[in-house]
Design a protein around this motif. Structure first.
Motif, PDB file in Angstrom:
ATOM      1  N   VAL A   1       0.862  -1.188   0.000  1.00  0.00           N
ATOM      2  CA  VAL A   1       0.000   0.000   0.000  1.00  0.00           C
ATOM      3  C   VAL A   1       0.901   1.240   0.000  1.00  0.00           C
ATOM      4  O   VAL A   1       1.827   1.331   0.819  1.00  0.00           O
ATOM      5  CB  VAL A   1      -0.926   0.022   1.235  1.00  0.00           C
ATOM      6  N   ARG A   2       0.613   2.140  -0.900  1.00  0.00           N
ATOM      7  CA  ARG A   2       1.357   3.403  -0.955  1.00  0.00           C
ATOM      8  C   ARG A   2       0.738   4.357   0.066  1.00  0.00           C
ATOM      9  O   ARG A   2      -0.464   4.637   0.029  1.00  0.00           O
ATOM     10  CB  ARG A   2       1.268   3.991  -2.358  1.00  0.00           C
ATOM     11  N   MET A   3       1.549   4.839   1.009  1.00  0.00           N
ATOM     12  CA  MET A   3       1.003   5.702   2.061  1.00  0.00           C
ATOM     13  C   MET A   3       2.045   6.730   2.478  1.00  0.00           C
ATOM     14  O   MET A   3       3.233   6.622   2.114  1.00  0.00           O
ATOM     15  CB  MET A   3       0.601   4.867   3.288  1.00  0.00           C
ATOM     16  N   MET A   4       1.594   7.740   3.225  1.00  0.00           N
ATOM     17  CA  MET A   4       2.482   8.760   3.761  1.00  0.00           C
ATOM     18  C   MET A   4       2.625   8.548   5.264  1.00  0.00           C
ATOM     19  O   MET A   4       1.680   8.148   5.941  1.00  0.00           O
ATOM     20  CB  MET A   4       1.920  10.158   3.484  1.00  0.00           C
ATOM     21  N   LEU A   5       3.795   8.845   5.764  1.00  0.00           N
ATOM     22  CA  LEU A   5       4.069   8.674   7.186  1.00  0.00           C
ATOM     23  C   LEU A   5       3.185   9.631   7.988  1.00  0.00           C
ATOM     24  O   LEU A   5       3.163  10.834   7.710  1.00  0.00           O
ATOM     25  CB  LEU A   5       5.546   8.964   7.451  1.00  0.00           C
ATOM     26  N   PRO A   6       2.454   9.126   8.996  1.00  0.00           N
ATOM     27  CA  PRO A   6       1.498   9.990   9.708  1.00  0.00           C
ATOM     28  C   PRO A   6       2.127  10.841  10.801  1.00  0.00           C
ATOM     29  O   PRO A   6       1.449  11.701  11.371  1.00  0.00           O
ATOM     30  CB  PRO A   6       0.514   8.984  10.307  1.00  0.00           C
ATOM     31  N   PHE A   7       3.398  10.637  11.132  1.00  0.00           N
ATOM     32  CA  PHE A   7       4.050  11.423  12.169  1.00  0.00           C
ATOM     33  C   PHE A   7       5.559  11.379  11.953  1.00  0.00           C
ATOM     34  O   PHE A   7       6.063  10.609  11.133  1.00  0.00           O
ATOM     35  CB  PHE A   7       3.694  10.921  13.577  1.00  0.00           C
ATOM     36  N   ASN A   8       6.281  12.207  12.696  1.00  0.00           N
ATOM     37  CA  ASN A   8       7.744  12.241  12.616  1.00  0.00           C
ATOM     38  C   ASN A   8       8.318  11.122  13.476  1.00  0.00           C
ATOM     39  O   ASN A   8       7.927  10.957  14.642  1.00  0.00           O
ATOM     40  CB  ASN A   8       8.286  13.581  13.110  1.00  0.00           C
ATOM     41  N   ILE A   9       9.277  10.372  12.923  1.00  0.00           N
ATOM     42  CA  ILE A   9       9.885   9.265  13.665  1.00  0.00           C
ATOM     43  C   ILE A   9      11.400   9.299  13.494  1.00  0.00           C
ATOM     44  O   ILE A   9      11.924   9.953  12.569  1.00  0.00           O
ATOM     45  CB  ILE A   9       9.330   7.890  13.205  1.00  0.00           C
ATOM     46  N   GLN A  10      12.084   8.562  14.398  1.00  0.00           N
ATOM     47  CA  GLN A  10      13.536   8.408  14.309  1.00  0.00           C
ATOM     48  C   GLN A  10      13.857   6.920  14.428  1.00  0.00           C
ATOM     49  O   GLN A  10      13.400   6.244  15.354  1.00  0.00           O
ATOM     50  CB  GLN A  10      14.239   9.181  15.427  1.00  0.00           C
ATOM     51  N   CYS A  11      14.616   6.426  13.479  1.00  0.00           N
ATOM     52  CA  CYS A  11      14.969   5.002  13.469  1.00  0.00           C
ATOM     53  C   CYS A  11      15.839   4.675  14.693  1.00  0.00           C
ATOM     54  O   CYS A  11      16.770   5.416  15.026  1.00  0.00           O
ATOM     55  CB  CYS A  11      15.708   4.674  12.177  1.00  0.00           C
ATOM     56  N   THR A  12      15.549   3.541  15.342  1.00  0.00           N
ATOM     57  CA  THR A  12      16.323   3.135  16.522  1.00  0.00           C
ATOM     58  C   THR A  12      17.658   2.504  16.158  1.00  0.00           C
ATOM     59  O   THR A  12      18.539   2.401  16.995  1.00  0.00           O
ATOM     60  CB  THR A  12      15.508   2.140  17.368  1.00  0.00           C
ATOM     61  N   ALA A  13      17.843   2.086  14.910  1.00  0.00           N
ATOM     62  CA  ALA A  13      19.087   1.433  14.497  1.00  0.00           C
ATOM     63  C   ALA A  13      20.125   2.449  14.016  1.00  0.00           C
ATOM     64  O   ALA A  13      21.281   2.423  14.455  1.00  0.00           O
ATOM     65  CB  ALA A  13      18.805   0.409  13.398  1.00  0.00           C
ATOM     66  N   CYS A  14      19.724   3.334  13.115  1.00  0.00           N
ATOM     67  CA  CYS A  14      20.691   4.275  12.532  1.00  0.00           C
ATOM     68  C   CYS A  14      20.431   5.734  12.905  1.00  0.00           C
ATOM     69  O   CYS A  14      21.134   6.630  12.428  1.00  0.00           O
ATOM     70  CB  CYS A  14      20.700   4.130  11.012  1.00  0.00           C
ATOM     71  N   SER A  15      19.385   5.997  13.698  1.00  0.00           N
ATOM     72  CA  SER A  15      19.025   7.360  14.152  1.00  0.00           C
ATOM     73  C   SER A  15      18.629   8.280  13.007  1.00  0.00           C
ATOM     74  O   SER A  15      18.745   9.509  13.118  1.00  0.00           O
ATOM     75  CB  SER A  15      20.176   7.992  14.947  1.00  0.00           C
ATOM     76  N   GLU A  16      18.168   7.687  11.905  1.00  0.00           N
ATOM     77  CA  GLU A  16      17.697   8.494  10.764  1.00  0.00           C
ATOM     78  C   GLU A  16      16.326   9.070  11.087  1.00  0.00           C
ATOM     79  O   GLU A  16      15.432   8.376  11.579  1.00  0.00           O
ATOM     80  CB  GLU A  16      17.629   7.618   9.515  1.00  0.00           C
ATOM     81  N   PHE A  17      16.162  10.371  10.792  1.00  0.00           N
ATOM     82  CA  PHE A  17      14.867  11.024  10.984  1.00  0.00           C
ATOM     83  C   PHE A  17      14.040  10.889   9.714  1.00  0.00           C
ATOM     84  O   PHE A  17      14.536  11.110   8.606  1.00  0.00           O
ATOM     85  CB  PHE A  17      15.051  12.510  11.310  1.00  0.00           C
ATOM     86  N   MET A  18      12.796  10.537   9.884  1.00  0.00           N
ATOM     87  CA  MET A  18      11.830  10.477   8.777  1.00  0.00           C
ATOM     88  C   MET A  18      10.620  11.325   9.171  1.00  0.00           C
ATOM     89  O   MET A  18      10.077  11.139  10.269  1.00  0.00           O
ATOM     90  CB  MET A  18      11.428   9.029   8.486  1.00  0.00           C
ATOM     91  N   TYR A  19      10.256  12.200   8.258  1.00  0.00           N
ATOM     92  CA  TYR A  19       9.302  13.237   8.619  1.00  0.00           C
ATOM     93  C   TYR A  19       7.893  12.904   8.128  1.00  0.00           C
ATOM     94  O   TYR A  19       7.701  12.124   7.200  1.00  0.00           O
ATOM     95  CB  TYR A  19       9.756  14.588   8.058  1.00  0.00           C
ATOM     96  N   ARG A  20       6.949  13.525   8.795  1.00  0.00           N
ATOM     97  CA  ARG A  20       5.543  13.335   8.457  1.00  0.00           C
ATOM     98  C   ARG A  20       5.288  13.735   7.007  1.00  0.00           C
ATOM     99  O   ARG A  20       5.747  14.777   6.547  1.00  0.00           O
ATOM    100  CB  ARG A  20       4.683  14.204   9.386  1.00  0.00           C
ATOM    101  N   GLY A  21       4.543  12.884   6.290  1.00  0.00           N
ATOM    102  CA  GLY A  21       4.227  13.141   4.895  1.00  0.00           C
ATOM    103  C   GLY A  21       5.142  12.446   3.918  1.00  0.00           C
ATOM    104  O   GLY A  21       4.899  12.479   2.702  1.00  0.00           O
ATOM    105  N   ALA A  72      11.258   2.171  15.579  1.00  0.00           N
ATOM    106  CA  ALA A  72      11.501   3.614  15.595  1.00  0.00           C
ATOM    107  C   ALA A  72      10.790   4.223  16.803  1.00  0.00           C
ATOM    108  O   ALA A  72       9.958   3.572  17.440  1.00  0.00           O
ATOM    109  CB  ALA A  72      11.022   4.262  14.304  1.00  0.00           C
ATOM    110  N   THR A  73      11.155   5.451  17.110  1.00  0.00           N
ATOM    111  CA  THR A  73      10.491   6.209  18.182  1.00  0.00           C
ATOM    112  C   THR A  73       9.818   7.432  17.589  1.00  0.00           C
ATOM    113  O   THR A  73      10.348   8.053  16.654  1.00  0.00           O
ATOM    114  CB  THR A  73      11.501   6.650  19.250  1.00  0.00           C
ATOM    115  N   ARG A  74       8.669   7.757  18.153  1.00  0.00           N
ATOM    116  CA  ARG A  74       7.918   8.913  17.667  1.00  0.00           C
ATOM    117  C   ARG A  74       8.464  10.185  18.305  1.00  0.00           C
ATOM    118  O   ARG A  74       8.715  10.229  19.515  1.00  0.00           O
ATOM    119  CB  ARG A  74       6.435   8.736  18.011  1.00  0.00           C
TER     120      ARG A  74
END
Length: 206
Positions: A1-21, A72-74
């Motif tokens: 399913v193609r979707m957009m991230l509903p909130f900002n998260i940070q990966c617990t493995a590499c600490s990469e930030f992924m932003y809402r949308g 990940a953590t929110r």
């Protein structure tokens, strides 16, 4: 399913930030044994854009939101904290209204006062808007232009009057000067006539 991230998260493995949308290709499945008032919950699987770690989150129909699970953590969201405070205040107010009649009366009085203040503010805003509607910018510009034209016309009239007044004074002065010249010439003519008559008398004498 193609979707957009509903909130900002940070990966617990590499600490990469992924932003809402941010858009992801995700896998969706039903959450077994969990629902809210007959509404099913769904779980989504995505992968981190840097390290490809699997991240899962699920729907939260009770709070009209999503709940983070693993990978990940929110990130902190101030609006969510404000909503929690507002919900806590509402619950506390409801419990006070049920258990304390005097507190319920105070709360109703405070609510009515707040409503009256809001209505007064709305009436003031409406009055200001009505005043602004009467003051049409186009009409103001036209009025300004007409006032400027009237001022220019008055200035032109004053200049014309001043020129006419000066020309009259000059004419009067010229006429007065010519009258004085005529007056000054008159005795000379009289004297010349007198001399001529005296000369004729002398000629007639023997």
């Amino acid at each position: 399913v193609r979707m957009m991230l509903p909130f900002n998260i940070q990966c617990t493995a590499c600490s990469e930030f992924m932003y809402r949308g941010k858009k992801f290709n995700s896998k969706k499945e039903d959450v077994e044994g969990e629902d809210y008032l007959g509404i099913k919950k769904y779980r989504f699987y995505i992968k981190c854009v840097t390290c490809n770690q699997e991240i899962t989150f699920k729907t939260d129909p009770e709070n009209s939101d999503y709940a983070m699970e693993v990978g990940a953590t929110r990130n902190f969201e101030c609006w969510k904290d404000e909503e929690a405070k507002e919900k806590k205040f509402t619950n506390q107010r409801e419990s006070e209204d049920k258990n304390d009649p005097m507190k319920a009366l105070e709360n109703r009085t405070l609510d009515s006062k707040i409503e009256m203040d809001i209505l007064d503010a709305l009436d003031e805003i409406r009055a200001v808007n009505t005043r602004h509607e009467r003051l049409n910018p186009t009409n103001l510009i036209d009025k300004r232009k007409s006032d400027e034209r009237n001022e220019e016309d008055l200035k032109d009239e004053e200049i014309v009057k001043a020129v006419r007044f000066k020309s009259k004074k000059m004419t009067h002065k010229i006429l007065s000067d010519s009258d004085e010249e005529e007056r000054s010439k008159l005795p000379m003519k009289i004297e010349a006539k007198g001399e001529a008559s005296n000369a004729e008398g002398d000629d007639e004498r023997p």
